[in-house]
Write a protein that holds these residues in place. Structure first.
Motif, PDB file in Angstrom:
ATOM      1  N   ILE A 294       0.870  -1.170   0.000  1.00 50.26           N
ATOM      2  CA  ILE A 294       0.000   0.000   0.000  1.00 50.26           C
ATOM      3  C   ILE A 294       0.910   1.225   0.000  1.00 50.26           C
ATOM      4  O   ILE A 294       1.704   1.413   0.922  1.00 50.26           O
ATOM      5  CB  ILE A 294      -0.921   0.031   1.232  1.00 50.26           C
ATOM      6  CG1 ILE A 294      -1.743  -1.255   1.318  1.00 50.26           C
ATOM      7  CG2 ILE A 294      -1.818   1.257   1.191  1.00 50.26           C
ATOM      8  CD1 ILE A 294      -2.515  -1.404   2.618  1.00 50.26           C
ATOM      9  N   ALA A 295       0.814   2.032  -1.047  1.00 53.98           N
ATOM     10  CA  ALA A 295       1.640   3.230  -1.157  1.00 53.98           C
ATOM     11  C   ALA A 295       1.074   4.341  -0.281  1.00 53.98           C
ATOM     12  O   ALA A 295      -0.133   4.389  -0.024  1.00 53.98           O
ATOM     13  CB  ALA A 295       1.703   3.698  -2.606  1.00 53.98           C
ATOM     14  N   ALA A 296       1.952   5.223   0.168  1.00 55.30           N
ATOM     15  CA  ALA A 296       1.513   6.380   0.953  1.00 55.30           C
ATOM     16  C   ALA A 296       0.454   7.143   0.174  1.00 55.30           C
ATOM     17  O   ALA A 296       0.597   7.372  -1.024  1.00 55.30           O
ATOM     18  CB  ALA A 296       2.701   7.285   1.261  1.00 55.30           C
ATOM     19  N   GLY A 297      -0.619   7.499   0.853  1.00 55.24           N
ATOM     20  CA  GLY A 297      -1.691   8.252   0.213  1.00 55.24           C
ATOM     21  C   GLY A 297      -2.794   7.394  -0.367  1.00 55.24           C
ATOM     22  O   GLY A 297      -3.853   7.911  -0.705  1.00 55.24           O
ATOM     23  N   GLU A 298      -2.567   6.085  -0.499  1.00 53.55           N
ATOM     24  CA  GLU A 298      -3.615   5.201  -1.018  1.00 53.55           C
ATOM     25  C   GLU A 298      -4.629   4.907   0.078  1.00 53.55           C
ATOM     26  O   GLU A 298      -4.279   4.817   1.244  1.00 53.55           O
ATOM     27  CB  GLU A 298      -3.026   3.870  -1.495  1.00 53.55           C
ATOM     28  CG  GLU A 298      -2.358   3.936  -2.823  1.00 53.55           C
ATOM     29  CD  GLU A 298      -1.960   2.552  -3.320  1.00 53.55           C
ATOM     30  OE1 GLU A 298      -2.268   2.260  -4.480  1.00 53.55           O
ATOM     31  OE2 GLU A 298      -1.346   1.777  -2.567  1.00 53.55           O
TER      32      GLU A 298
END
Length: 125
Positions: free
Chosen positions: A49-53
């Motif tokens: 999970i990428a930052a901001g997702e």
């Protein structure tokens, strides 16, 4: 709210909506397994999970949603595999970890005002 505060809040919301890496944390889960005795709840889970997702974890009762969240918070340790948050292993509860119970819960040894202030303090002893 002042105009400057409103503009700053609108900018923050826009960054979140755009998935800006400055918002949130990167999560990487690899080969994650969690067993309780003979019962294996998570079976080799891989997830990034990428930052901001924004991600929703859904499933039937007992499928491991709460266990996954407890592992992410450092409240449980994996049987196998690893959990990284911003590249660092999650091996204990962080000072920035917060838990929101699904049901209303009060700590009976605290007064009401102390219970209300728990989220602000980061101290739930």
């Amino acid at each position: 709210m002042t105009m400057d505060q409103a503009l700053a809040e609108a900018d923050r919301i826009e960054q979140i909506a755009a998935g800006s890496p400055s918002c949130g944390v990167d999560i990487r889960i690899s080969r994650l397994r969690k067993s309780f005795g003979e019962t294996e709840v998570l079976h080799g889970l891989d997830l990034t999970i990428a930052a901001g997702e924004f991600v929703a974890v859904v499933g039937r009762s007992g499928c491991g949603k709460s266990t996954l969240l407890r592992l992410l918070a450092g409240l449980e340790q994996p049987t196998e595999g690893f959990v990284l948050v911003d590249g660092r292993p999650v091996d204990q509860v962080s000072a920035t970890t917060r838990v929101m119970f699904q049901d209303a819960r009060l700590l009976p040894w605290r007064r009401v005002l102390e219970n209300v202030g728990i989220g602000q303090q980061g101290d739930w002893r």
